[in-house]
Design a protein around this motif. Sequence first.
Motif, mmCIF file in Angstrom:
data_model
loop_
_atom_site.group_PDB
_atom_site.id
_atom_site.type_symbol
_atom_site.label_atom_id
_atom_site.label_comp_id
_atom_site.label_asym_id
_atom_site.label_seq_id
_atom_site.Cartn_x
_atom_site.Cartn_y
_atom_site.Cartn_z
ATOM 1 N N PRO A 71 0.842 -1.197 0.000
ATOM 2 C CA PRO A 71 0.000 0.000 0.000
ATOM 3 C C PRO A 71 0.875 1.245 0.000
ATOM 4 O O PRO A 71 1.995 1.226 0.516
ATOM 5 C CB PRO A 71 -0.794 -0.116 1.300
ATOM 6 C CG PRO A 71 0.038 -0.990 2.176
ATOM 7 C CD PRO A 71 0.725 -1.954 1.256
ATOM 8 N N ARG A 72 0.376 2.303 -0.579
ATOM 9 C CA ARG A 72 1.133 3.549 -0.636
ATOM 10 C C ARG A 72 0.818 4.386 0.599
ATOM 11 O O ARG A 72 -0.323 4.804 0.808
ATOM 12 C CB ARG A 72 0.776 4.331 -1.903
ATOM 13 C CG ARG A 72 1.112 3.594 -3.195
ATOM 14 C CD ARG A 72 0.677 4.388 -4.402
ATOM 15 N NE ARG A 72 -0.756 4.656 -4.393
ATOM 16 C CZ ARG A 72 -1.403 5.361 -5.321
ATOM 17 N NH1 ARG A 72 -0.733 5.876 -6.326
ATOM 18 N NH2 ARG A 72 -2.703 5.541 -5.239
ATOM 19 N N THR A 73 1.816 4.640 1.412
ATOM 20 C CA THR A 73 1.623 5.545 2.547
ATOM 21 C C THR A 73 1.430 6.949 2.000
ATOM 22 O O THR A 73 2.269 7.452 1.240
ATOM 23 C CB THR A 73 2.831 5.497 3.493
ATOM 24 O OG1 THR A 73 3.094 4.138 3.863
ATOM 25 C CG2 THR A 73 2.556 6.313 4.747
ATOM 26 N N ARG A 74 0.317 7.585 2.371
ATOM 27 C CA ARG A 74 -0.006 8.876 1.770
ATOM 28 C C ARG A 74 -0.264 9.975 2.797
ATOM 29 O O ARG A 74 -0.057 11.154 2.507
ATOM 30 C CB ARG A 74 -1.255 8.747 0.877
ATOM 31 C CG ARG A 74 -0.968 8.167 -0.494
ATOM 32 C CD ARG A 74 -0.182 9.163 -1.336
ATOM 33 N NE ARG A 74 0.074 8.665 -2.678
ATOM 34 C CZ ARG A 74 1.210 8.111 -3.057
ATOM 35 N NH1 ARG A 74 2.200 7.964 -2.212
ATOM 36 N NH2 ARG A 74 1.365 7.692 -4.311
ATOM 37 N N VAL A 75 -0.740 9.620 3.990
ATOM 38 C CA VAL A 75 -1.158 10.641 4.958
ATOM 39 C C VAL A 75 -0.687 10.255 6.354
ATOM 40 O O VAL A 75 -0.693 9.076 6.720
ATOM 41 C CB VAL A 75 -2.699 10.800 4.981
ATOM 42 C CG1 VAL A 75 -3.120 11.895 5.970
ATOM 43 C CG2 VAL A 75 -3.227 11.097 3.597
ATOM 44 N N VAL A 76 -0.314 11.259 7.122
ATOM 45 C CA VAL A 76 -0.082 11.104 8.556
ATOM 46 C C VAL A 76 -1.172 11.900 9.256
ATOM 47 O O VAL A 76 -1.322 13.106 9.005
ATOM 48 C CB VAL A 76 1.304 11.623 8.979
ATOM 49 C CG1 VAL A 76 1.523 11.393 10.470
ATOM 50 C CG2 VAL A 76 2.401 10.956 8.159
ATOM 51 N N ALA A 77 -1.952 11.229 10.103
ATOM 52 C CA ALA A 77 -3.054 11.893 10.799
ATOM 53 C C ALA A 77 -2.809 11.861 12.302
ATOM 54 O O ALA A 77 -2.709 10.787 12.901
ATOM 55 C CB ALA A 77 -4.384 11.210 10.462
ATOM 56 N N LEU A 78 -2.712 13.033 12.901
ATOM 57 C CA LEU A 78 -2.520 13.167 14.347
ATOM 58 C C LEU A 78 -3.818 13.629 14.994
ATOM 59 O O LEU A 78 -4.646 14.280 14.346
ATOM 60 C CB LEU A 78 -1.421 14.180 14.664
ATOM 61 C CG LEU A 78 0.037 13.710 14.651
ATOM 62 C CD1 LEU A 78 0.443 13.215 13.277
ATOM 63 C CD2 LEU A 78 0.959 14.844 15.090
ATOM 64 N N GLU A 79 -3.981 13.328 16.277
ATOM 65 C CA GLU A 79 -5.141 13.772 17.046
ATOM 66 C C GLU A 79 -4.641 14.578 18.244
ATOM 67 O O GLU A 79 -3.842 14.079 19.038
ATOM 68 C CB GLU A 79 -5.948 12.562 17.516
ATOM 69 C CG GLU A 79 -7.272 12.903 18.162
ATOM 70 C CD GLU A 79 -8.080 11.643 18.484
ATOM 71 O OE1 GLU A 79 -8.841 11.682 19.462
ATOM 72 O OE2 GLU A 79 -7.944 10.634 17.757
ATOM 73 N N ASN A 80 -5.125 15.813 18.363
ATOM 74 C CA ASN A 80 -4.628 16.702 19.421
ATOM 75 C C ASN A 80 -5.767 17.598 19.939
ATOM 76 O O ASN A 80 -6.262 18.420 19.178
ATOM 77 C CB ASN A 80 -3.501 17.571 18.868
ATOM 78 C CG ASN A 80 -2.692 18.260 19.956
ATOM 79 O OD1 ASN A 80 -2.748 17.887 21.113
ATOM 80 N ND2 ASN A 80 -1.930 19.272 19.573
ATOM 81 N N THR A 81 -6.195 17.407 21.196
ATOM 82 C CA THR A 81 -5.741 16.392 22.122
ATOM 83 C C THR A 81 -6.311 15.039 21.755
ATOM 84 O O THR A 81 -7.271 14.956 21.007
ATOM 85 C CB THR A 81 -6.144 16.725 23.569
ATOM 86 O OG1 THR A 81 -7.575 16.633 23.705
ATOM 87 C CG2 THR A 81 -5.760 18.155 23.937
#
Length: 335
Positions: A105-115
């Motif tokens: 699979p192609r890594t495309r996005v980094v998703a963070l959650e804050n807080t």
Amino acid sequence: MAEVGDDVYREDPTARRLEERVAEITGKEAALFVPSGTMGNQIALLCHTQRGDEVVVGEGAHCAYYESGAGAAWSGVQFEVAGRGGLFTAAELEAVIKAPAYYMPRTRVVALENTHNRAGGVVFPEDEVHAIAQVARAHGLAMHLDGARLWNASVATGRAVAALAAPFDTVSVCFSKGLGAPVGSALCGSAETIAAALRFRKMLGGGMRQIGVLAAAALYALDHHVERLFEDHAAAKVIAAALRDVAGAWVPAPETNLVMVDTPGIPAARFVEAAERRGVRVSAFGPHRTRICTHLDLPREEVLRVAEVLVEALREANAEASAGMGAGTSAGTVG
């Protein structure tokens, strides 16, 4: 009274004011009102990915855990978890990025959650966010921030929302959690991304007509309910300190407005039921973990009483567990 128009035709003046205001607050070119944070997150994934792509998230991330499998259903993406406990480092991100091979699979996005909700309202360390962003850029990855509780992170750190949002291509923010508006979120990003988001919003059923009545409530919340968030954080600390004295409970110090109570020998469902009988609602977050959320509907003068009630409830649950009574069941809670 809210001045309204047809938002499907982009003619609602109150909605436009809200979107312009939120874009300015987050430091982005544009913003789009959406009915929910889930829709905001999922539209961001649609904007950043193609079917078969991969999104890197922290453990227990809302967009992977609480959105009914929407990432797979609508965007056709899969999720890769980095780190433990909701947070991760730049090195942990680097370790899970896939090689550019046709059979991966192609890594495309980094998703963070804050807080981070399931991590107990912890603030994602800002230095680590910038290090993660540097790795993401080096690999050509988009950055998305699930900022449903970004207002809490801002108040807790003293950092402006725009500064916390700066490393990200898209940011979703919520008006109906800590800010107490009845409904609504916004997705923020570049003008080009938000133009694409407008089409996706319509596809997902989020195009509405006279939404100025909702936008007006969100504008009121921005004017009146941001600075008071420190009261919720203070209340959480009071409740956590009280519960820490109960045998069998482990209660980390809260960073914002969420208190997580781990009770290895006490079923969370028992604690939830005992609190409910006393008029206080808390949420089971697992077989032996309970989440307590403080908010603007908990007056300062009631905090100590609520803490006392929760101590009583937890002690009752502990006594029942020690007596060997039935464990009951626990349920996950969306928040």
